[in-house]
Each structure stands twice: as structure tokens, then as C-alpha cells.
Write a protein that holds these residues in place. Structure first.
Motif, mmCIF file in Angstrom:
data_model
loop_
_atom_site.group_PDB
_atom_site.id
_atom_site.type_symbol
_atom_site.label_atom_id
_atom_site.label_comp_id
_atom_site.label_asym_id
_atom_site.label_seq_id
_atom_site.Cartn_x
_atom_site.Cartn_y
_atom_site.Cartn_z
ATOM 1 N N VAL A 715 0.834 -1.210 0.000
ATOM 2 C CA VAL A 715 0.000 0.000 0.000
ATOM 3 C C VAL A 715 0.867 1.258 0.000
ATOM 4 N N VAL A 716 1.987 1.230 0.729
ATOM 5 C CA VAL A 716 2.884 2.388 0.739
ATOM 6 C C VAL A 716 3.451 2.629 -0.652
ATOM 7 N N LEU A 717 3.874 1.573 -1.324
ATOM 8 C CA LEU A 717 4.380 1.731 -2.690
ATOM 9 C C LEU A 717 3.305 2.330 -3.602
ATOM 10 N N ALA A 718 2.068 1.853 -3.471
ATOM 11 C CA ALA A 718 0.979 2.400 -4.287
ATOM 12 C C ALA A 718 0.716 3.858 -3.949
ATOM 13 N N ALA A 719 0.759 4.200 -2.659
ATOM 14 C CA ALA A 719 0.499 5.584 -2.248
ATOM 15 C C ALA A 719 1.544 6.534 -2.814
ATOM 16 N N VAL A 720 2.811 6.124 -2.781
ATOM 17 C CA VAL A 720 3.867 6.961 -3.370
ATOM 18 C C VAL A 720 3.638 7.119 -4.869
ATOM 19 N N GLY A 721 3.307 6.005 -5.538
ATOM 20 C CA GLY A 721 3.047 6.085 -6.974
ATOM 21 C C GLY A 721 1.888 6.997 -7.311
ATOM 22 N N LEU A 722 0.814 6.936 -6.520
ATOM 23 C CA LEU A 722 -0.353 7.783 -6.770
ATOM 24 C C LEU A 722 -0.062 9.246 -6.459
ATOM 25 N N SER A 723 0.663 9.506 -5.388
ATOM 26 C CA SER A 723 0.925 10.889 -4.979
ATOM 27 C C SER A 723 1.683 11.658 -6.045
ATOM 28 N N PHE A 724 2.675 11.020 -6.638
ATOM 29 C CA PHE A 724 3.469 11.698 -7.660
ATOM 30 C C PHE A 724 2.952 11.426 -9.074
ATOM 31 N N GLY A 725 2.434 10.228 -9.289
ATOM 32 C CA GLY A 725 2.068 9.836 -10.646
ATOM 33 C C GLY A 725 0.825 10.490 -11.181
ATOM 34 N N VAL A 726 -0.193 10.724 -10.321
ATOM 35 C CA VAL A 726 -1.456 11.287 -10.808
ATOM 36 C C VAL A 726 -1.278 12.693 -11.366
ATOM 37 N N PRO A 727 -0.748 13.660 -10.595
ATOM 38 C CA PRO A 727 -0.606 15.001 -11.180
ATOM 39 C C PRO A 727 0.368 15.040 -12.353
ATOM 40 N N LEU A 728 1.477 14.307 -12.236
ATOM 41 C CA LEU A 728 2.441 14.305 -13.334
ATOM 42 C C LEU A 728 1.857 13.640 -14.578
ATOM 43 N N GLY A 729 1.056 12.592 -14.391
ATOM 44 C CA GLY A 729 0.466 11.905 -15.529
ATOM 45 C C GLY A 729 -0.523 12.765 -16.282
ATOM 46 N N VAL A 730 -1.393 13.475 -15.551
ATOM 47 C CA VAL A 730 -2.357 14.359 -16.213
ATOM 48 C C VAL A 730 -1.629 15.472 -16.956
ATOM 49 N N THR A 731 -0.611 16.048 -16.321
ATOM 50 C CA THR A 731 0.152 17.119 -16.965
ATOM 51 C C THR A 731 0.860 16.625 -18.215
ATOM 52 N N LEU A 732 1.504 15.468 -18.106
ATOM 53 C CA LEU A 732 2.203 14.914 -19.269
ATOM 54 C C LEU A 732 1.229 14.571 -20.383
ATOM 55 N N GLY A 733 0.093 13.977 -20.037
ATOM 56 C CA GLY A 733 -0.891 13.619 -21.059
ATOM 57 C C GLY A 733 -1.417 14.829 -21.802
#
Length: 791
Positions: A715-733
Motif C-alpha cells: 500500500v505504501v508503494l501504491a500511495a507513493v506512486g499515486l501521490s506523484f504519478g497522478v498530477p504528473l500523468g495528467v500534466t504529461l498527457g
């Protein structure tokens, strides 16, 4: 020593070696097929044009009795091939789009001295046989026919041809039984990206035998032509000047360039897909190699103590992965060759002169060598770490502030220990690849969100023609070449329909600027017709203002605020460019070609009643049923003798459909990357930190708490991925989609993958928890006594 070790490894770890070989094969086939397909697609049009004697321009006077001998005699004209503007059909009515209407060649030029097609199957038709035809590939697919089959060509009678409504008549003339002798392709005669039923290419003998059926009893039919210039595009200015400003010239070369831009976009999409697949492969294959080598690390270290040298240890540890890499890479190359049957994709597939299996050794051979070398280097490095570096001493473990804070705050033991497992790499035999796991989780979420954001932009562009400037849903044809029905009564009648928002009364004339000619549309709206689709600037309001389409503006080297001089029918006037915008697709223009002007500006160049086409562009209200409204409005316009056609999908929108699956495939690869990274670190943590877990179990930790440690880590690994990945993913997309929108071009609308954003958190947690099931089970079933005695 290496051979003996390889025999031992192949017996006790053959399943792991086979799994590694299959993983290498899948990765190799995917990456190499995408790269080879991108190369093939990028060069398809160039290779087709190199062998088909392509036309430079199409000359469209649409005038009875036009003197083509004068064109043939012009300096710089290499070849002329005429085609008759009166179509024939293979079945049904002339207006039956499902059956298709085709234009026959008017002389021996088209198909022989220019636009000579490549033969994909069968042979070229005999120009002296009126009963032989060639077809494009889609005709066979759509009609269930093959080379050697026959078809019926239906022709109008000369009397039908002379009627104004000839396009809606059922042909009552001769019915010719023709045999399909070949499947062919050239750029001028290729299948459309819009779909359709393909093309039928007849011989000039058909027109010579049935001239009256194509030209009418009054000989009033139109003959247009494709022209090949000796100097190609460089000879276009002189040709247009000699031809005269009142004759429309459509640049086949410009159309080829536009097609090439689409193919280049598709090739770039394949390369991006290959790059992301390569990243996923590097991580997944690298982790598999490391795990395979680590499994033998203890044995190799023991043999080092007995005298095995570092070089022998590295050679022995790398032998198994290297053998798997050779087998997997070879299988992957074979898979890439098989996959080439379905490549290239999209626009490039319509111009590929040699479809089918293709072996691109410039990609496959270096790719095979690179895969084998990369695996060998990775295996050697992992062996060195596991045997040589492991003997050099211990390093101090790095502490995580978050895990330390959790311990100070008195959080439950599974949470505190799980945080430490997730964030602290450890050292020595307890070292766990934490950073790759965190990076994999972030990249996985980022890539998935970016891919679905781009996919949302693609879906929106396909769904909304307005993104390409097509704000109307119905096109009315009021007149042609200065003749036709009055537009005002029809427009007033249609505006009374509740589904009609507005109508633009568009007269279209051909203007020239230097060596270029292009259509000018009048902006004369009635009702609440939508605004012009502008990429920059403002719409034309005054008599000296003009909005240029993007490609036209580029060709004229004109921008907002600049001025251009236009000529038509002997008049020359200056216009100020107020904007760059998209146009309706007209009979002789694409949405990126042409210009908008106000009615007063149109009157400066053209006499009253002078036009090439007179169109009515009908916009519907939001939510209106386009199909039902189109049928109803078409019937209403027909009462005034005006024909109507629904606005079809643009080729560019259809091309986007060809690549819309790639973002989803990219998302799948990145999910695989993230799951592989997380699953690897969870399994590795249990194996390498089993002593620590055993001590905690001996001190009272329950089986459920041991499972909780692994779940917390996941869950910690997923939380780190979501915290950074969601905003960066939308911006990159969004950034990627803006680049695509500017390249197409189309109007940029910020995409938002709402479904992906809503589901990413629960799905990410579900995926990591699923990945944690087996490691959690292993943690709960540790044989504490055996492990502690061994340690």
C-alpha cells in the motif's frame, strides 16, 4: 567451469530460464516490430511515389470542351492524363454511396504515362480491353470478390446524362460485364482513410466505346486531368501562371505531403510505444535476471572461497541468462517478422507498395545483438554484485524518516515494519531494491494516467468534428459554376426547423496568390451559426480582412497582422490577415486549405453571381439527432431542387482511430512494469528479510500481522506512486495531446480522463494488494525455527 555450471543451472532452474526466455521474446518482438513498423510506415509513401510516376497537380476546370492539347503543349508539362467527371457505378443508383461511384480515364495517359499503379495481385488491365478492370484492396474486402471474378458496370443513357438530376438516377444505359484482372495501388488511386468500398479502375477503352454515355447527347460532360510537371513542385508557379487564374489547380504534391505528415505522426506514435515498451522490458527483464543470478549467489560465493576466480564466477553466473537471452531474442525476431504482416498502420498502410511480411534486417539484426548484449551485461553486473562486491564488506543501512517517525508514534507493528520494508533498502544480504520499486510505481501510475489522458483527447477529436473546424452537420449544394437555385428561401425554410441553430451562406471562389490558388469561403451566417474555428486571431469582418487556413498560411508565409495580394478574374486586391482558422471540407479543399472572407471581401474579387460552388453549411443545436435532422432537412431542401449531404468524418479523425489503441497498449505495458516492480520487491523483501520477520514472529508477531507487514509495504508503494504519478500523468498527457493537436492540426481541448482518475486509486490499491497475496502467504508460513537455526 562455465559449461559445467550451465549444465547444473539448466537442470535445477530450467523453469526460471524458460520464463526469462519467454519474457525476452515478448519484449523483443514488441519493441522490434514497433520500430520496424515505424520505419516502414515513414517510408511507405516515398517508396510508392518512386515507382508510380506520380502526378504533380490535378487541373479541375470543370468546363465542357476544355482544350487539353493546350495543356499538353505547355513548357514543363511532362505528362497529362484525363479523367471523366461523370462517374459510373457497379450497382444501384448513382447517388448510392454504399455502392460507390468511380471516374473512368479519358485517355491513355492516366495509369500509363503517369500514376502507373503498383500491382499487388494479378496484373495491369489491357488498355485496349473495355471489359477489364483493376481494383484497390478494399474493393475486394467490401464486395467479397477476388482476382478473376466479374462485376457489372452500369452506365447512364446519353439522355440521362444531360439531366440536371443525373446523380440521383438509376442507370438505364449499357451494362458491361467486366473481369477483375488485378489489385493495384497508387497515391492518386488508393483507398480512402474514410472507409468506403474501394475503387474500380477501368481502361480508357471503356470511355472510347461509350463516350456518349459519359459526355451526354449534347457532349456537355466535364473532363479533368492529372498533370505531371518535369520540374515537379518547382515548376508549379510557371504552370499556374500559364494556365490562368480562373482554373482550379489542386496540388497532388501538397496532398502527398499532408498524407506524409499523418504517416509520420503514426510512425512517431509507434516509436513512442516502442520506447515505453523498451523501458518496461529493461526493468522487467533486468529484475528477472537479477533474481535468477541472486538465487545462485550463495553457491558462487561458496565456490569463491574454494578458489573460483572473479572472472570465472561472472562467466558462470552469466551463462544461464545469456543462453535464455539468445533463445528469447531469436524467438522475438521471428515474432517481429510475423507481426510485420499487419504493419504499417493507418495512413501508411494505404500507400505501402509491398504489403505483407517484411524483414527489416537493419532493425532486427542490431536489435537481436542489443538484447543479447544487454542481458549479458546485466547478468555480469548482477553476478559481480552477488559474488565480488558482497565479499568486500558491509555498508551502513540508510534509515527512512517516515519509518522512524512511525516507530516513534507507536503505530501498530505491521504498519511500522511495513513502512520500513517499503522505504528502507537495507544492506548486505537484507538489501532490497526499494528505489526501483518506488520509481516503477510512480512511472506506472504516471504512464497510465498520461496514456488515458491522451486516449481521451483522441476520443474527443474523433467524436467532435468541431475540433477539426467542422461545426456544420449538413452541406447544401445551391449551385455550381455560377448557376443554381437561390439560397435565401431554402435558408429561411431550414431556420424554422427547431433543430437548426444556423446556416452559413457560403459562396466559394478560387483566388490566386503568386503561384498558389485556393478556395475562398464567404462568412455570411444566418441564425446562430457557430463561430469560425480559429487557432489564433479574429474572424474576418471588414472587406479587406481574411482568415487563412493553417497550410495555406504556411505556404503563403503569412501570419496574423500580415497582408497578402489576391487575384481572380482579372482583379487584384490586398487583404489583411486577421486570423488562422480551420475551414469546412469542401468539394475541392481540405479543412487546412483555403480562406474565410466577409461577403464584402468576396465581392472585391468576384462579380455578383460568380462562384465555383455555392454551399449552405447547416449547424444543428446541441443534442439534436444529426441523422434524423439530416434526413428531414434534406427532404425539405429537396423541395427547392437543392441536394444535401451529411458531414462525414474527416480522414484525419479516422487516422486518429488507427492510433487510439496505442495509448491503451502503452498503459498496459506500464501497468506490467509497475506490477512487476512491486511484485519483485515484495517477493525479494520476504526472501531477504526472512530473518528479521522470524525474530518478530518469535517475539510474538502473529501470522495475520506478518501478512499485514507485506500488505502495508504494498500500500505504501501504491500511495507513493499515486501521490506523484497522478498530477504528473495528467500534466504529461495534456502536454502530449497539445503537441498532437498542433501537429494535426486541430483545436486543442484539454482532455480529462475522468473514468481513469476515478478508478486509478481503487484499482492501484487492488492491484498491489493482489500482488502482495503470494508474498504475504509466504511471510505467514515462514518456518521460524529452521530460519533462526540456519542464521
Amino acid at each position: 567451469m562455465t559449461a559445467l555450471w550451465l549444465r547444473l543451472e539448466s537442470r535445477r532452474r530450467w523453469r526460471a530460464l524458460v520464463a526469462l526466455a519467454l519474457l525476452v521474446a515478448i519484449a523483443t518482438a514488441t519493441v522490434l516490430a514497433a520500430v520496424a513498423g515505424a520505419r516502414r510506415g515513414a517510408s511507405a509513401l516515398e517508396r510508392l511515389l518512386a515507382v508510380t510516376l506520380p502526378a504533380t497537380v490535378a487541373v479541375l476546370p470543370n468546363e465542357p470542351g476544355f482544350d487539353w492539347d493546350r495543356v499538353r503543349a505547355m513548357p514543363g508539362v511532362e505528362a497529362v492524363g484525363t479523367f471523366v467527371s461523370t462517374p459510373f457505378v457497379t450497382a444501384g443508383r448513382m447517388a448510392d454511396a454504399e455502392q460507390g461511384a468511380f471516374f473512368p480515364p479519358g485517355d491513355r495517359g492516366l495509369g500509363q504515362t503517369l500514376e502507373r499503379p503498383v500491382v499487388l495481385a494479378g496484373r495491369l488491365a489491357d488498355p485496349d480491353r473495355f471489359d477489364e478492370v483493376m481494383v484497390t484492396p478494399r474493393y475486394l474486402e467490401a464486395n467479397g470478390k477476388d482476382v478473376g471474378d466479374t462485376m457489372t458496370i452500369a452506365l447512364l443513357t446519353p439522355e440521362q446524362m444531360d439531366r440536371e438530376d443525373s446523380a440521383a438516377l438509376t442507370p438505364a444505359g449499357p451494362r458491361v460485364q467486366a473481369r477483375i484482372v488485378g489489385v493495384v495501388r497508387s497515391f492518386f488511386n488508393t483507398d480512402s482513410a474514410e472507409g468506403g468500398t474501394g475503387l474500380v479502375l477501368t481502361t480508357p477503352a471503356l470511355f472510347e466505346r461509350y463516350t456518349a454515355n459519359f459526355m451526354g447527347a449534347s457532349n456537355g460532360g466535364f473532363v479533368n486531368a492529372a498533370v505531371r510537371l518535369t520540374d515537379g513542385e518547382a515548376g508549379l508557379p510557371a504552370f499556374v501562371k500559364a494556365l490562368g487564374p480562373d482554373i482550379e489547380v489542386w496540388s497532388v504534391a501538397d496532398a502527398a505531403m499532408f498524407h506524409q505528415r499523418i504517416a509520420a505522426f503514426e510512425s512517431a506514435a509507434l516509436l513512442v510505444f516502442a520506447l515505453v515498451a523498451l523501458i518496461a522490458a529493461v526493468v522487467l527483464v533486468g529484475q528477472s535476471v537479477s533474481r535468477l543470478v541472486a538465487a545462485s549467489g550463495a553457491d558462487l560465493r561458496a565456490m569463491r572461497d574454494l578458489g573460483l576466480t572473479s572472472r570465472q564466477a561472472i562467466a558462470a553466473g552469466s551463462a544461464g541468462p545469456l543462453l535464455a537471452a539468445v533463445a528469447g531474442a531469436s524467438l522475438g525476431v521471428g515474432g517481429a517478422v510475423v507481426a510485420s504482416f499487419w504493419l504499417p498502420i493507418g495512413a501508411a498502410a494505404l500507400t505501402e507498395p509491398e504489403p505483407g511480411i517484411d524483414v527489416d534486417w537493419l532493425v532486427l539484426a542490431p536489435g537481436w545483438a542489443a538484447v543479447v548484449t544487454a542481458v549479458a551485461v546485466r547478468a555480469a553486473a548482477a553476478t559481480w554484485v552477488a559474488t565480488v562486491r558482497a565479499r568486500s564488506g558491509r555498508q551502513m543501512a540508510r534509515r527512512s524518516p517516515v519509518a522512524s517517525a512511525a516507530a516513534r508514534w507507536g503505530l501498530p507493528v505491521p504498519v511500522a515494519v511495513g513502512l520500513r520494508f517499503a522505504l528502507e533498502p537495507g544492506h548486505g544480504r537484507q538489501a532490497v531494491p526499494v528505489r526501483p520499486a518506488l520509481l516503477g510505481a510512480v512511472v506506472g501510475v504516471l504512464g497510465v494516467l498520461a496514456a488515458f489522458t491522451v486516449a481521451d483527447g483522441v476520443a474527443d477529436a474523433i467524436r467532435e468534428p468541431a475540433r477539426f473546424g467542422q461545426t456544420h452537420r449538413l452541406t447544401l449544394f445551391f449551385g455550381f459554376n455560377g448557376e443554381g437555385a437561390p439560397s435565401r428561401p431554402v435558408i429561411e425554410a431550414l431556420l424554422r426547423d427547431p433543430d437548426v441553430a444556423g446556416v452559413n451562406d457560403a459562396k466559394v471562389g478560387v483566388a490566386a496568390s503568386g503561384d498558389m490558388s485556393f478556395p475562398m469561403f464567404t462568412l455570411d451566417p444566418y441564425g446562430r451559426w457557430p463561430d469560425v474555428a480559429l487557432t489564433e486571431g479574429t474572424a474576418p469582418r471588414g472587406p479587406d480582412e481574411i482568415v487563412l487556413a493553417p497550410v495555406t498560411a504556411t505556404d503563403l508565409r503569412a501570419g496574423v497582422g500580415g497582408s497578402i495580394r489576391l487575384t481572380s478574374t482579372g482583379k487584384t486586391e490586398a487583404f489583411r490577415v486577421t486570423g488562422i482558422g480551420l475551414l469546412p471540407e469542401g468539394p475541392h479543399n481540405g479543412y487546412v486549405n483555403g480562406a474565410w472572407v466577409a461577403p464584402e471581401g468576396y465581392a472585391r474579387l468576384f462579380a455578383p453571381g460568380e462562384f465555383k460552388f455555392h454551399l449552405g453549411l447547416v449547424a444543428l443545436r446541441p443534442g439534436a439527432d444529426a441523422v434524423a435532422a439530416g434526413t428531414r432537412l434534406g427532404a425539405a431542401a429537396g423541395k427547392y431542387g437543392v441536394t444535401a449531404e451529411p458531414t462525414g468524418p474527416l480522414p484525419q479523425a479516422l487516422e486518429l482511430r488507427n492510433v487510439r489503441l496505442l495509448p491503451i497498449l502503452l498503459a498496459g505495458f506500464l501497468i506490467l512494469l509497475a506490477v512487476g516492480a512491486v511484485g519483485h520487491v515484495l517477493a525479494t523483501a520476504i526472501r531477504r528479510r526472512r530473518h528479521e520477520l522470524s525474530v518478530l514472529r518469535a517475539l510474538g508477531m502473529t501470522r495475520g500481522q506478518a501478512r499485514g507487514v507485506v500488505v502495508t509495504q504494498a500500500v505504501v508503494l501504491a500511495a507513493v506512486g499515486l501521490s506523484f504519478g497522478v498530477p504528473l500523468g495528467v500534466t504529461l498527457g495534456r502536454t502530449v495531446w497539445r503537441i498532437i493537436a498542433d501537429t494535426m492540426p486541430l483545436l486543442y481541448q484539454p482532455p480529462l480522463a475522468v473514468v481513469a482518475l476515478v478508478l486509478v486509486v481503487p484499482l492501484a490499491l487492488l492491484v498491489v494488494c493482489a500482488a502482495a497475496l503470494w508474498p504475504a502467504r509466504q511471510a505467514a508460513r515462514l518456518r521460524v525455527g529452521v530460519i533462526l537455526r540456519a542464521e
